[in-house]
Design a protein around this motif. Structure first.
Motif, PDB file in Angstrom:
ATOM      1  N   ASN A 150       1.459  -0.355  10.309  1.00 44.01           N
ATOM      2  CA  ASN A 150       0.047  -0.128  10.626  1.00 44.01           C
ATOM      3  C   ASN A 150      -0.152   0.206  12.102  1.00 44.01           C
ATOM      4  O   ASN A 150      -0.999   1.030  12.460  1.00 44.01           O
ATOM      5  CB  ASN A 150      -0.778  -1.356  10.246  1.00 44.01           C
ATOM      6  CG  ASN A 150      -0.845  -1.559   8.750  1.00 44.01           C
ATOM      7  OD1 ASN A 150      -0.782  -0.603   7.981  1.00 44.01           O
ATOM      8  ND2 ASN A 150      -0.957  -2.802   8.315  1.00 44.01           N
ATOM      9  N   GLN A 151       0.641  -0.422  12.967  1.00 47.60           N
ATOM     10  CA  GLN A 151       0.533  -0.144  14.398  1.00 47.60           C
ATOM     11  C   GLN A 151       1.078   1.245  14.743  1.00 47.60           C
ATOM     12  O   GLN A 151       0.500   1.955  15.566  1.00 47.60           O
ATOM     13  CB  GLN A 151       1.278  -1.223  15.188  1.00 47.60           C
ATOM     14  CG  GLN A 151       0.642  -2.598  15.099  1.00 47.60           C
ATOM     15  CD  GLN A 151       1.508  -3.682  15.687  1.00 47.60           C
ATOM     16  OE1 GLN A 151       2.568  -3.413  16.273  1.00 47.60           O
ATOM     17  NE2 GLN A 151       1.083  -4.937  15.528  1.00 47.60           N
ATOM     18  N   PHE A 173      -4.366   6.330  10.421  1.00 47.09           N
ATOM     19  CA  PHE A 173      -5.058   5.486   9.464  1.00 47.09           C
ATOM     20  C   PHE A 173      -6.559   5.507   9.653  1.00 47.09           C
ATOM     21  O   PHE A 173      -7.316   5.274   8.697  1.00 47.09           O
ATOM     22  CB  PHE A 173      -4.552   4.037   9.579  1.00 47.09           C
ATOM     23  CG  PHE A 173      -3.147   3.859   9.083  1.00 47.09           C
ATOM     24  CD1 PHE A 173      -2.627   4.733   8.127  1.00 47.09           C
ATOM     25  CD2 PHE A 173      -2.348   2.852   9.568  1.00 47.09           C
ATOM     26  CE1 PHE A 173      -1.333   4.571   7.679  1.00 47.09           C
ATOM     27  CE2 PHE A 173      -1.051   2.694   9.116  1.00 47.09           C
ATOM     28  CZ  PHE A 173      -0.533   3.561   8.168  1.00 47.09           C
ATOM     29  N   TYR A 208       1.469   5.477   0.322  1.00 47.42           N
ATOM     30  CA  TYR A 208       0.974   6.679   0.987  1.00 47.42           C
ATOM     31  C   TYR A 208       1.830   7.870   0.569  1.00 47.42           C
ATOM     32  O   TYR A 208       3.005   7.711   0.195  1.00 47.42           O
ATOM     33  CB  TYR A 208       1.065   6.535   2.512  1.00 47.42           C
ATOM     34  CG  TYR A 208       0.229   5.420   3.089  1.00 47.42           C
ATOM     35  CD1 TYR A 208      -1.043   5.667   3.591  1.00 47.42           C
ATOM     36  CD2 TYR A 208       0.715   4.116   3.130  1.00 47.42           C
ATOM     37  CE1 TYR A 208      -1.813   4.639   4.124  1.00 47.42           C
ATOM     38  CE2 TYR A 208      -0.051   3.077   3.654  1.00 47.42           C
ATOM     39  CZ  TYR A 208      -1.314   3.356   4.154  1.00 47.42           C
ATOM     40  OH  TYR A 208      -2.072   2.331   4.672  1.00 47.42           O
ATOM     41  N   THR A 261       0.864  -1.176   0.000  1.00 48.89           N
ATOM     42  CA  THR A 261       0.000   0.000   0.000  1.00 48.89           C
ATOM     43  C   THR A 261       0.903   1.229   0.000  1.00 48.89           C
ATOM     44  O   THR A 261       1.890   1.264   0.737  1.00 48.89           O
ATOM     45  CB  THR A 261      -0.914   0.039   1.240  1.00 48.89           C
ATOM     46  OG1 THR A 261      -1.657  -1.180   1.309  1.00 48.89           O
ATOM     47  CG2 THR A 261      -1.885   1.213   1.169  1.00 48.89           C
ATOM     48  N   GLU A 289       3.026  -4.846   9.296  1.00 54.87           N
ATOM     49  CA  GLU A 289       2.224  -4.831  10.518  1.00 54.87           C
ATOM     50  C   GLU A 289       2.698  -3.731  11.458  1.00 54.87           C
ATOM     51  O   GLU A 289       1.883  -3.014  12.063  1.00 54.87           O
ATOM     52  CB  GLU A 289       2.307  -6.189  11.213  1.00 54.87           C
ATOM     53  CG  GLU A 289       1.626  -7.325  10.471  1.00 54.87           C
ATOM     54  CD  GLU A 289       1.717  -8.633  11.232  1.00 54.87           C
ATOM     55  OE1 GLU A 289       1.985  -8.593  12.458  1.00 54.87           O
ATOM     56  OE2 GLU A 289       1.522  -9.691  10.608  1.00 54.87           O
ATOM     57  N   ASN A 301      -8.220   5.962   6.144  1.00 58.06           N
ATOM     58  CA  ASN A 301      -9.074   4.908   5.593  1.00 58.06           C
ATOM     59  C   ASN A 301     -10.517   5.359   5.442  1.00 58.06           C
ATOM     60  O   ASN A 301     -11.285   4.771   4.686  1.00 58.06           O
ATOM     61  CB  ASN A 301      -9.011   3.666   6.493  1.00 58.06           C
ATOM     62  CG  ASN A 301      -7.662   2.996   6.442  1.00 58.06           C
ATOM     63  OD1 ASN A 301      -6.972   3.045   5.413  1.00 58.06           O
ATOM     64  ND2 ASN A 301      -7.254   2.371   7.538  1.00 58.06           N
ATOM     65  N   ASP A 344       4.220   1.014   2.616  1.00 56.70           N
ATOM     66  CA  ASP A 344       4.218   0.765   4.059  1.00 56.70           C
ATOM     67  C   ASP A 344       5.464   0.008   4.513  1.00 56.70           C
ATOM     68  O   ASP A 344       6.227   0.481   5.361  1.00 56.70           O
ATOM     69  CB  ASP A 344       2.947   0.013   4.460  1.00 56.70           C
ATOM     70  CG  ASP A 344       2.532  -1.068   3.461  1.00 56.70           C
ATOM     71  OD1 ASP A 344       3.375  -1.473   2.632  1.00 56.70           O
ATOM     72  OD2 ASP A 344       1.368  -1.512   3.507  1.00 56.70           O
ATOM     73  N   LYS A 377      -3.580   8.218   1.582  1.00 57.72           N
ATOM     74  CA  LYS A 377      -3.443   6.860   1.050  1.00 57.72           C
ATOM     75  C   LYS A 377      -3.700   6.886  -0.446  1.00 57.72           C
ATOM     76  O   LYS A 377      -4.693   7.454  -0.903  1.00 57.72           O
ATOM     77  CB  LYS A 377      -4.443   5.924   1.737  1.00 57.72           C
ATOM     78  CG  LYS A 377      -4.301   4.460   1.365  1.00 57.72           C
ATOM     79  CD  LYS A 377      -5.259   3.611   2.194  1.00 57.72           C
ATOM     80  CE  LYS A 377      -5.115   2.140   1.878  1.00 57.72           C
ATOM     81  NZ  LYS A 377      -6.017   1.310   2.725  1.00 57.72           N
ATOM     82  N   ALA A 408      -1.520   4.011  13.608  1.00 59.45           N
ATOM     83  CA  ALA A 408      -2.913   3.545  13.704  1.00 59.45           C
ATOM     84  C   ALA A 408      -3.892   4.715  13.766  1.00 59.45           C
ATOM     85  O   ALA A 408      -4.952   4.694  13.132  1.00 59.45           O
ATOM     86  CB  ALA A 408      -3.082   2.650  14.925  1.00 59.45           C
TER      87      ALA A 408
END
Length: 277
Positions: A264-265, A271, A122, A120, A261, A275, A190, A212, A268
């Protein structure tokens, strides 16, 4: 005299029989060795090269080389600036390129062997540059944007009418330019962002994803030029499936997936807003 001639004839016959047998067994091997190697193309990045200091990274190369060895393919690896590697992969026979983002604009330009990882993209800015406000692609057109030459995000932003793009040869260059205030925004994936932060001791908290890029890519792949021998494509796809089924794909690329992962954390909260857009 006749006895000596007969003995020479027997020795000669034995020699030629032996020679014929040797040629029968070695000719296929010699033919395989004489075949031009597959041209394996990659840019220099943490995903394609191990760090000399930590010996981490290079997962994509480890997997692709394992795939080629399983498929019994002779190959020659060449790290090149992306634009050159991309051009060679479009024009040379029996050329493979990785990791390349798959997108509808590229679908008919390559044979797609298999996905390495999901991806993904950004748009990022430096965290404390709060005056840079971007809620849409149109907003981003008001700022100086750094891109990597002919990367998928470069192609995408050009197609969306951006005329304020500054191209370089690596993501790392864009990060440095952003920290120096020479560009306002830069696109990155990412996993790529987290790997650069880890490998080059950058503080990821210095950056913030602001938009995004939904339409950019369908994953990072190993792909082949359109004029690659169909038998090579078939062998590679078969071997790719074997490595997926036996767990080698996940095992080799696990560190990169863990970085996605972690990405994303880390962001968060951002996002939740991104999103929703």
């Amino acid at each position: 005299i006749y006895l000596m001639l007969f003995q020479d004839f027997k020795n000669s016959a034995h020699y030629y029989r032996t020679l014929i047998l040797i040629l029968m067994f070695t000719s296929p091997l010699l033919a395989h060795a004489a075949e031009p190697p597959v041209m394996l193309l990659a840019e220099t990045s943490p995903f394609t090269l191990k760090s000399p200091a930590s010996m981490h990274g290079g997962e994509a190369t480890i997997f692709v080389e394992s795939l080629l060895e399983h498929a019994d393919q002779n190959y020659q690896l060449s790290h090149q600036p992306w634009k050159r590697a991309y051009l060679n992969a479009q024009t040379k026979p029996n050329a493979l390129i990785y990791p390349i983002a798959r997108a509808s604009s590229r679908e008919d330009q390559f044979h797609w062997v298999g996905q390495l990882i999901p991806v993904t993209y950004y748009l990022f800015r430096v965290s404390d540059k709060n005056h840079i406000k971007v809620d849409s692609l149109d907003d981003a057109k008001n700022w100086k944007v750094g891109v990597v030459n002919e990367h998928i995000h470069h192609e995408y932003l050009k197609s969306q009418g951006f005329n304020n793009l500054q191209s370089v040869n690596s993501n790392y260059q864009n990060i440095k330019k952003a920290l120096l205030g020479r560009i306002d925004l830069f696109p990155m994936s990412d996993g790529g962002m987290m790997q650069l932060c880890s490998r080059d001791e950058l503080d990821c908290s210095s950056f913030k994803p602001v938009l995004k890029l939904h339409a950019v890519a369908k994953g990072l792949y190993l792909a082949a030029s359109r004029n690659t021998d169909p038998s090579i494509i078939h062998q590679l796809k078969d071997s790719y499936q074997v490595l997926v089924n036996n767990g080698q794909h996940e095992k080799i690329l696990r560190q990169r997936l863990l970085r996605i992962e972690a990405f994303n954390q880390r962001w968060a909260t951002e996002f939740e807003t991104l999103n929703a857009n």
